[in-house]
Scaffold this motif. Sequence first.
Motif, mmCIF file in Angstrom:
data_model
loop_
_atom_site.group_PDB
_atom_site.id
_atom_site.type_symbol
_atom_site.label_atom_id
_atom_site.label_comp_id
_atom_site.label_asym_id
_atom_site.label_seq_id
_atom_site.Cartn_x
_atom_site.Cartn_y
_atom_site.Cartn_z
ATOM 1 N N TYR A 185 0.818 -1.221 0.000
ATOM 2 C CA TYR A 185 0.000 0.000 0.000
ATOM 3 C C TYR A 185 0.852 1.272 0.000
ATOM 4 O O TYR A 185 0.297 2.373 0.028
ATOM 5 N N ASP A 186 2.180 1.126 -0.017
ATOM 6 C CA ASP A 186 3.096 2.277 -0.018
ATOM 7 C C ASP A 186 2.815 3.208 1.156
ATOM 8 O O ASP A 186 2.693 4.416 1.004
ATOM 9 N N MET A 187 2.671 2.604 2.351
ATOM 10 C CA MET A 187 2.446 3.345 3.594
ATOM 11 C C MET A 187 3.385 2.770 4.647
ATOM 12 O O MET A 187 3.965 1.698 4.445
ATOM 13 N N THR A 188 3.507 3.495 5.776
ATOM 14 C CA THR A 188 4.159 2.868 6.924
ATOM 15 C C THR A 188 3.142 1.925 7.577
ATOM 16 O O THR A 188 1.925 2.078 7.379
ATOM 17 N N PRO A 189 3.601 0.943 8.381
ATOM 18 C CA PRO A 189 2.643 0.085 9.097
ATOM 19 C C PRO A 189 1.666 0.895 9.965
ATOM 20 O O PRO A 189 0.487 0.550 10.057
ATOM 21 N N GLY A 190 2.154 1.994 10.550
ATOM 22 C CA GLY A 190 1.275 2.848 11.359
ATOM 23 C C GLY A 190 0.206 3.530 10.519
ATOM 24 O O GLY A 190 -0.964 3.611 10.926
ATOM 25 N N GLU A 191 0.600 4.018 9.339
ATOM 26 C CA GLU A 191 -0.371 4.665 8.448
ATOM 27 C C GLU A 191 -1.398 3.657 7.953
ATOM 28 O O GLU A 191 -2.593 3.966 7.857
ATOM 29 N N LEU A 192 -0.938 2.436 7.620
ATOM 30 C CA LEU A 192 -1.887 1.419 7.154
ATOM 31 C C LEU A 192 -2.843 1.035 8.286
ATOM 32 O O LEU A 192 -4.043 0.842 8.053
ATOM 33 N N THR A 193 -2.327 0.948 9.521
ATOM 34 C CA THR A 193 -3.196 0.672 10.671
ATOM 35 C C THR A 193 -4.314 1.709 10.751
ATOM 36 O O THR A 193 -5.494 1.362 10.896
ATOM 37 N N ASP A 194 -3.963 2.995 10.636
ATOM 38 C CA ASP A 194 -4.966 4.061 10.699
ATOM 39 C C ASP A 194 -5.971 3.936 9.553
ATOM 40 O O ASP A 194 -7.175 4.130 9.750
ATOM 41 N N GLN A 195 -5.486 3.601 8.352
ATOM 42 C CA GLN A 195 -6.371 3.440 7.202
ATOM 43 C C GLN A 195 -7.366 2.294 7.429
ATOM 44 O O GLN A 195 -8.561 2.418 7.142
ATOM 45 N N LEU A 196 -6.849 1.180 7.970
ATOM 46 C CA LEU A 196 -7.718 0.012 8.191
ATOM 47 C C LEU A 196 -8.765 0.300 9.256
ATOM 48 O O LEU A 196 -9.903 -0.165 9.162
ATOM 49 N N ILE A 197 -8.397 1.107 10.265
ATOM 50 C CA ILE A 197 -9.370 1.508 11.285
ATOM 51 C C ILE A 197 -10.429 2.416 10.658
ATOM 52 O O ILE A 197 -11.630 2.264 10.906
ATOM 53 N N GLU A 198 -9.979 3.341 9.797
ATOM 54 C CA GLU A 198 -10.904 4.262 9.125
ATOM 55 C C GLU A 198 -11.904 3.492 8.270
ATOM 56 O O GLU A 198 -13.084 3.840 8.200
ATOM 57 N N TRP A 199 -11.443 2.443 7.612
ATOM 58 C CA TRP A 199 -12.329 1.622 6.777
ATOM 59 C C TRP A 199 -13.234 0.706 7.621
ATOM 60 O O TRP A 199 -14.156 0.086 7.076
ATOM 61 N N GLY A 200 -12.925 0.560 8.898
ATOM 62 C CA GLY A 200 -13.693 -0.343 9.743
ATOM 63 C C GLY A 200 -13.235 -1.789 9.647
ATOM 64 O O GLY A 200 -13.908 -2.691 10.138
ATOM 65 N N VAL A 201 -12.079 -2.009 9.010
ATOM 66 C CA VAL A 201 -11.535 -3.369 8.865
ATOM 67 C C VAL A 201 -10.854 -3.810 10.167
ATOM 68 O O VAL A 201 -10.852 -4.995 10.513
#
Length: 86
Positions: A61-77
């Motif tokens: 996803y071309d993100m840091t693990p922290g950024e991807l964590t935030d994205q997944l929380i935002e999506w509700g995953v």
Amino acid sequence: PSGSEPATKIVINLERLQQLPADKVGPLARYAAAIQSQRGDYNGKVLSIRAEDLRSLSIIYDMTPGELTDQLIEWGVLPPEARPTA
Ligand code: C2E
Ligand code: C2E
Ligand code: C2E
């Protein structure tokens, strides 16, 4: 601080994942499906994955693990509790 910490316990909401558009979650959905296949684990509503898998996915996803964590929380995953408290 928010946006910098990767999730500690990664429990993916599979039902939520299926509701999201493939152009957003396609790589994650395929990754989760591959893990389910390798485990023979098809009946769960959630899927626990390795911390190492979050690192691999963050590269995809071309993100840091922290950024991807935030994205997944935002999506509700991932549930909001997945974000380590700042
Ligand atoms: P938990 O880790 O809080 O998981 C709660 C429930 O979420 C599990 O109940 C299961 O229904 C679901 N779940 C979580 N991850 C997955 C997954 O990857 N696939 C599927 N199909 N379901 C998942 P369950 O199975 O009755 O387990 C109850 C508790 O027993 C778990 O609570 C955990 O504390 C322990 N447990 C079960 N399997 C493992 C394991 O492989 N490793 C460890 N350390 N604990 C486990
Ligand atoms: P493997 O990595 O050689 O793991 C063999 C078995 O060790 C797994 O069989 C599982 O029973 C156990 N195991 C390994 N690491 C863990 C762990 O962190 N927690 C728990 N609860 N058990 C662990 P299983 O589940 O039938 O998986 C078969 C193969 O599927 C694994 O072989 C691995 O190659 C792949 N796989 C399954 N789940 C994952 C995953 O979440 N991420 C990755 N990268 N591969 C996975
Ligand atoms: P868990 O089963 O509660 O395992 C927690 C942590 O203990 C894992 O975090 C890993 O660091 C370590 N661990 C557990 N079993 C093994 C093992 O057989 N070999 C090694 N090298 N380390 C082990 P991790 O990797 O972040 O995994 C988080 C959760 O993802 C696991 O919680 C389990 O629920 C699930 N998981 C990971 N890999 C597998 C797998 O191959 N098969 C299955 N069925 N579940 C897995």
